[in-house]
Design an enzyme around this catalytic site. Structure first.
Site, PDB file in Angstrom:
ATOM      1  N   ASP A  51       0.869  -1.176   0.000  1.00  0.00           N
ATOM      2  CA  ASP A  51       0.000   0.000   0.000  1.00  0.00           C
ATOM      3  C   ASP A  51       0.907   1.228   0.000  1.00  0.00           C
ATOM      4  O   ASP A  51       2.064   1.162   0.413  1.00  0.00           O
ATOM      5  CB  ASP A  51      -0.881  -0.061   1.261  1.00  0.00           C
ATOM      6  CG  ASP A  51      -1.989   0.974   1.215  1.00  0.00           C
ATOM      7  OD1 ASP A  51      -2.056   1.710   0.218  1.00  0.00           O
ATOM      8  OD2 ASP A  51      -2.771   1.042   2.177  1.00  0.00           O
ATOM      9  N   ASP A  86      -3.051   7.463  -3.929  1.00  0.00           N
ATOM     10  CA  ASP A  86      -4.326   8.064  -4.331  1.00  0.00           C
ATOM     11  C   ASP A  86      -4.766   9.058  -3.264  1.00  0.00           C
ATOM     12  O   ASP A  86      -4.089   9.236  -2.255  1.00  0.00           O
ATOM     13  CB  ASP A  86      -5.393   6.978  -4.574  1.00  0.00           C
ATOM     14  CG  ASP A  86      -5.660   6.150  -3.347  1.00  0.00           C
ATOM     15  OD1 ASP A  86      -4.733   6.006  -2.520  1.00  0.00           O
ATOM     16  OD2 ASP A  86      -6.780   5.650  -3.193  1.00  0.00           O
ATOM     17  N   CYS A 234     -15.103 -17.659  23.892  1.00  0.00           N
ATOM     18  CA  CYS A 234     -14.258 -18.365  22.920  1.00  0.00           C
ATOM     19  C   CYS A 234     -13.392 -19.379  23.652  1.00  0.00           C
ATOM     20  O   CYS A 234     -12.988 -19.146  24.796  1.00  0.00           O
ATOM     21  CB  CYS A 234     -13.369 -17.373  22.173  1.00  0.00           C
ATOM     22  SG  CYS A 234     -12.322 -18.176  20.944  1.00  0.00           S
ATOM     23  N   CYS A 236     -10.725 -20.909  21.740  1.00  0.00           N
ATOM     24  CA  CYS A 236      -9.635 -21.201  20.804  1.00  0.00           C
ATOM     25  C   CYS A 236      -8.352 -21.366  21.618  1.00  0.00           C
ATOM     26  O   CYS A 236      -8.310 -21.044  22.799  1.00  0.00           O
ATOM     27  CB  CYS A 236      -9.505 -20.098  19.755  1.00  0.00           C
ATOM     28  SG  CYS A 236      -8.650 -18.620  20.307  1.00  0.00           S
ATOM     29  N   CYS A 239      -7.158 -18.515  23.841  1.00  0.00           N
ATOM     30  CA  CYS A 239      -8.020 -18.047  24.925  1.00  0.00           C
ATOM     31  C   CYS A 239      -7.912 -18.987  26.123  1.00  0.00           C
ATOM     32  O   CYS A 239      -8.913 -19.449  26.648  1.00  0.00           O
ATOM     33  CB  CYS A 239      -9.458 -17.944  24.441  1.00  0.00           C
ATOM     34  SG  CYS A 239      -9.699 -16.586  23.302  1.00  0.00           S
TER      35      CYS A 239
HETATM   36 ZN   LIG Z   1     -10.248 -17.211  21.225  1.00  0.00          ZN
END
Ligand SMILES: [Zn+2]
Length: 533
Positions: A51, A86, A234, A236, A239
């Site tokens: 970018d 831009d 969560c 995962c 976590c």
């Molecule tokens: Zn998580």
């Protein structure tokens, strides 16, 4: 950065890295990157897209780099996709300013076009739909690697999804379909499905990190302030803290990234399975702004979406009032208008339909919360008892043409399955012409069907002609690549069966199934357009 790139490459399904050349140029690594090149520096051999720093200059209120400078720097560090500098258009910009910024942005992109670089073409225009359309039409004259819709981050930050989809649709619906589209800065799981539905292909976002610094936890349906959470939404692998409050910035960032990538995988699976509309609608319950945006799409972008609507899907659910406004419904209505049936009618989720079509997609395959099917035995009885009426109606419906009513169906034999007792094949002089596909009750044509129609001077509505050099490959059963398609006839949609003809149109080479719509094929220079078998 709270998470290292090495970790991301190892743990996430990343196909492309987008990094900011403005930040790199102003970092202590500048000389090292210039010396080694981006790929070596990052240890990533995939595509690296840079970018220009437009957004940073806008957000930090500085203007200390020129277009020429940023292009030269991006080239020097070996970027695969270069972005010009831009001019960022704000939702609050007046029309005159927005137009000036748009024109100036194109001027700056022209430099890259002239240099024949692989580059990203930013499309601005603010909230002005007519300017966005103008940008798209201008963009079609360029040959970039990717189109990037800019100036949309403020819309996402303020949950203004209605204006977001208006802007994205205005641009995408007019752009050439063969160039991927990037939504600059879109990365929240809430908006990704909606943007994919509108045809966006590439996403980038720093939200995983910015949110983590801000103690915000991204979840599939919303964002939480992690320090206020009583429970853990969560589990995962990042976590693992005792309570949400104990999550470190790094863990939170990893969690956020994991959720965003899971979202992308879920979307891809929905596309693969043919249930993207179901998936988008499932998300709508998360925010009223999403419902508003989706309703607008169903109203204003419906016709455009209909041309990409596949002929059939294996399953489908209409679970909300909005579901009944899907392109599927309007497109099916259009197919029905070709049917001149004289058989009795039954009630379906789309109103009355001929009994002859009741087993065909979508009437028996799509479930709704409003209707129960009661016609099953009756329609099988009809199909077996009046096979010819059944065949004529299904063919008219399937191919959106009335040729089946003009055909002389002589010397035709119907073959029934021994186990299910249902119609299975249509034969002509003992050669199979049509096979009835069990899951959607639509016909798969065989070579004999084309010759049968041709012998009666009947034109099959969907055709492609291929260039001479591809003829032997097609004849031997290979797929048809888009670049070998010379000519496209008929308004076919993905998955429709099409007759593949020789370059001069005289020889029939075989049947295939379209992977793209008739509108898309002429644009594509790569990839398969028509699948065999
Ligand atoms: Zn998580």
């Amino acid at each position: 950065m709270p998470v290292s790139l090495d970790w991301m490459i190892k743990h996430l399904n990343i196909e492309l890295i987008i990094t900011n050349s403005y930040i790199l140029k102003n970092s202590k690594y500048k000389d090292e990157i210039l010396k080694k090149g981006l790929h070596k520096f990052f240890g990533f051999d995939g595509v690296i897209y840079t970018d220009s720093g437009t957004f940073q200059m806008y957000s930090q209120g500085r203007a200390n780099i020129s277009n020429e400078e940023t292009i030269a720097f991006q080239k020097a560090i070996g970027s695969d996709i270069i972005t010009p500098l831009d001019l960022f258009t704000l939702p609050s910009d007046d029309k005159k300013t927005a137009r000036l910024k748009l024109e100036k942005s194109f001027e700056r992109s022209s430099l890259l076009e002239k240099m024949h670089e692989s580059y990203s073409l930013p499309l601005q225009g603010g909230l002005y739909v007519d300017l966005r359309k103008k940008a798209a039409l201008l963009a079609n004259k360029y040959e970039p690697a990717v189109y990037a819709i800019g100036g949309i981050v403020p819309l996402m930050e303020s949950y203004d999804f209605l204006n977001l989809v208006k802007v994205v649709y205005a641009v995408k619906s007019l752009l050439k379909p063969n160039v991927p589209v990037h939504a600059f800065g879109a990365g929240h799981p809430l908006v990704l499905p909606l943007l994919v539905l509108l045809g966006v292909d590439v996403f980038d976002s720093a939200s995983y990190a910015l949110y983590a610094y801000d103690r915000r936890m991204i979840c599939p349906h919303r964002t939480y302030n992690v320090d206020e959470l009583e429970y853990f939404p969560c589990s995962c692998r990042y976590c693992e803290a005792e309570i949400p409050k104990d999550l470190t910035t790094e863990e939170l960032a990893k969690h956020n990234l994991t959720v965003i990538f899971e979202e992308l995988e879920s979307i891809k699976e929905a596309i693969h399975e043919g249930t993207l509309y179901e998936y988008v609608e499932y998300k709508l319950g998360a925010r009223p702004e999403l419902v508003k945006a989706y309703r607008w799409i169903m109203r204003s972008a419906n016709k455009w979406l209909q041309s990409y609507e596949p002929m059939s899907r294996k399953r489908g659910f209409l679970t909300r009032d909005e579901s009944f406004k899907r392109p599927l419904v309007k497109h099916t209505k259009n197919r029905l208008s070709y049917v001149k049936s004289s058989c009795q009618e039954v009630e379906s989720f789309m109103g009355k339909i001929p009994l002859s079509l009741a087993l065909s997609y979508p009437f028996s395959q799509v479930s709704t919360y409003k209707h129960e099917y009661s016609w099953y035995a009756e329609s099988i009885y009809f199909m077996n008892k009046e096979p010819l009426s059944f065949i004529k109606d299904v063919l008219a419906y399937q191919f959106r043409d009335d040729f089946s009513y003009k055909v002389k169906w002589e010397n035709v034999k119907f073959i029934y399955s021994k186990t299910t007792k249902r119609l299975r094949e249509v034969r002509y002089k003992n050669k199979v012409m049509l096979t009835l596909r069990s899951y959607d009750n639509l016909f798969v044509p065989r070579d004999e069907f084309y010759y049968f129609l041709k012998s009666q001077n009947i034109n099959f509505p969907y055709k492609v002609k291929v260039f001479k050099e591809a003829e032997p490959f097609v004849k031997s059963g290979r797929n048809v690549f888009a670049k070998f398609v010379k000519d496209v006839k008929g308004a076919f949609q993905p998955q429709d069966f099409i007759a593949i003809l020789s370059e001069d149109g005289r020889d029939f080479l075989g049947w295939g199934q379209a992977l793209l719509s008739h509108k898309e094929i002429p644009y594509f220079k790569r990839g398969v357009a028509v699948k065999r078998k």
